[in-house]
Write a protein that holds these residues in place. Structure first.
Motif, mmCIF file in Angstrom:
data_model
loop_
_atom_site.group_PDB
_atom_site.id
_atom_site.type_symbol
_atom_site.label_atom_id
_atom_site.label_comp_id
_atom_site.label_asym_id
_atom_site.label_seq_id
_atom_site.Cartn_x
_atom_site.Cartn_y
_atom_site.Cartn_z
ATOM 1 N N ASP A 28 0.836 -1.201 0.000
ATOM 2 C CA ASP A 28 0.000 0.000 0.000
ATOM 3 C C ASP A 28 0.873 1.254 0.000
ATOM 4 O OD1 ASP A 28 -1.794 2.208 1.208
ATOM 5 O OD2 ASP A 28 -3.178 0.534 0.898
ATOM 6 N N GLU A 30 0.532 3.831 1.555
ATOM 7 C CA GLU A 30 0.611 4.378 2.898
ATOM 8 C C GLU A 30 1.905 3.964 3.605
ATOM 9 O OE1 GLU A 30 -1.324 6.508 4.112
ATOM 10 O OE2 GLU A 30 -3.240 6.374 3.058
ATOM 11 N N TYR A 31 2.511 2.859 3.164
ATOM 12 C CA TYR A 31 3.712 2.355 3.823
ATOM 13 C C TYR A 31 4.976 3.055 3.331
ATOM 14 C CZ TYR A 31 0.570 -1.541 4.949
ATOM 15 O OH TYR A 31 -0.484 -2.298 5.408
ATOM 16 N N ARG A 33 6.255 5.995 3.600
ATOM 17 C CA ARG A 33 7.015 6.917 4.449
ATOM 18 C C ARG A 33 7.711 6.207 5.602
ATOM 19 N NH1 ARG A 33 4.029 12.253 6.380
ATOM 20 N NH2 ARG A 33 4.169 12.505 4.101
ATOM 21 N N VAL A 36 5.924 -0.570 7.125
ATOM 22 C CA VAL A 36 4.734 -1.214 7.693
ATOM 23 C C VAL A 36 4.638 -0.959 9.191
ATOM 24 C CG1 VAL A 36 3.611 -3.430 8.116
ATOM 25 C CG2 VAL A 36 4.674 -2.979 5.901
ATOM 26 N N TYR A 39 3.845 2.639 10.113
ATOM 27 C CA TYR A 39 2.489 3.083 9.813
ATOM 28 C C TYR A 39 1.513 2.726 10.939
ATOM 29 C CZ TYR A 39 -1.960 3.673 7.442
ATOM 30 O OH TYR A 39 -3.241 4.075 7.124
ATOM 31 N N TYR A 40 1.736 1.590 11.573
ATOM 32 C CA TYR A 40 0.791 1.123 12.602
ATOM 33 C C TYR A 40 1.247 1.453 14.026
ATOM 34 C CZ TYR A 40 -1.204 -1.406 8.692
ATOM 35 O OH TYR A 40 -1.778 -1.717 7.480
ATOM 36 N N VAL A 232 -4.517 -1.987 5.876
ATOM 37 C CA VAL A 232 -4.759 -0.538 5.842
ATOM 38 C C VAL A 232 -6.247 -0.251 5.830
ATOM 39 C CG1 VAL A 232 -4.540 1.538 4.423
ATOM 40 C CG2 VAL A 232 -2.567 0.055 4.757
ATOM 41 N N ASN A 236 -8.198 1.558 8.828
ATOM 42 C CA ASN A 236 -8.861 2.820 8.509
ATOM 43 C C ASN A 236 -10.335 2.777 8.917
ATOM 44 O OD1 ASN A 236 -6.613 4.103 7.516
ATOM 45 N ND2 ASN A 236 -7.071 3.701 5.352
#
Length: 306
Positions: A28, A30-31, A33, A36, A39-40, A232, A236
């Motif tokens: 994804d 989202e990962y 930056r 994994v 992100y969480y 994700v 979300n």
């Protein structure tokens, strides 16, 4: 109910999300930056404010104190506006009725004023005070119920998220439902008429929680649908559910729902009513209180006993 383990559940959600993303080789955007795990990393922080919600049991001593006050103010035929509970009459209040008999031979301005402004108005003022205290008690019960149901709801969100991440049999991998009960924690409005010598009855609005409402299945409009298949998407959806819960708590506390006022507006209205019609809740100040330096005998002051 596993609310006490909420932060443990939050940590488990974090771990399960990472595991699902890695196992399924999710790529994804989202990962990009922080990776994994990065992100969480904030999942426990999302649950922490909910873990710090007040303990509903902390309201019990306050509610009990108001029950004692209601017992002392009860004339035996006044019901609590929010739930209709009846308190046995406090026989000590009968002393105010017999006091008028003892003062039959008292004459003068003070005697007339005392009978008209204190003895005669004592029963409705006591009843109005009973109603006011019952409104305060109902507000505490509603607040207690609100936090109890909010705890249930956030616990449900945590478990539903863990099931979705695990693809548990009880949770469809693409869609699931969270039934929010916090809105149902406040019962219907109870409007009470207050007497006290005013030109028109005063409307007192109480908002309270009842055992039937607390135990009831949440109404359909409180059910919210969420969907997600990747880690994700699932997390979300969890974040959306947490925001919806926070909004629901604010709605119950400060805005209201349909025909039921919020707890805070109901209490503000009660305070405004008392401030505007103080004489309906507090006995008049005796003129004798300002009689220092004046002769206390004679028809314009204490009068005489014949």
């Amino acid at each position: 109910m596993s609310f006490d383990e909420l932060m443990t559940h939050a940590a488990a959600i974090q771990q399960k999300a990472v595991k699902r993303a890695v196992t399924n080789k999710e790529a994804d955007p989202e990962y990009a930056r922080g990776g994994v795990e990065g992100y969480y990393r904030d999942i426990p922080d999302l649950f922490r404010p909910f873990a710090e919600m007040p303990n509903p049991a902390a309201y019990d001593p306050l509610i009990h104190d108001l029950q004692v006050v209601l017992q002392k103010l009860s004339t035996g035929h006044v019901k609590e506006p929010a739930n209709g509970e009846i308190y046995l009459a406090n026989v000590a209040l009968a002393n105010m009725t017999t006091a008028s008999d003892y003062l039959e031979d008292w004459t003068g301005k003070a005697a007339v004023a005392f009978k008209q402004n204190f003895l005669d108005t004592f029963p409705p003022i006591v009843e109005n005070q009973f109603i006011l205290v019952s409104v305060l008690k109902a507000a505490l019960e509603a607040h207690k119920s609100m936090w109890a149901k909010a705890r249930d709801d956030v616990d449900k969100i945590a478990h539903t998220t863990m099931d979705a991440l695990d693809n548990a049999a009880c949770c469809d991998k693409n869609a699931w439902t969270v039934g929010f009960t916090v809105v149902a924690s406040v019962s219907a409005v109870a409007a009470t008429l207050v007497s006290g010598g005013t030109a028109a009855p005063l409307a007192f609005t109480a908002v309270g929680a009842t055992a039937q409402v607390i135990a009831a299945t949440p109404p359909p409009e409180t059910d919210k649908q969420y969907a997600g298949e990747t880690a994700v998407q699932i997390t979300n959806a969890m974040k959306e559910a947490l925001r919806a819960l926070a909004d629901s708590v604010q709605e119950v506390e400060t805005i209201g729902h349909k025909d039921t006022p919020g707890i805070a507006p109901a209490l503000r209205a009660a305070g405004d009513l008392v401030g505007q019609y103080r004489a309906s809740f507090v006995a008049n100040r005796p003129e004798l209180a300002d009689g220092r330096g004046k002769p206390l005998t004679g028809p314009d002051q204490m009068g005489e006993v014949s």
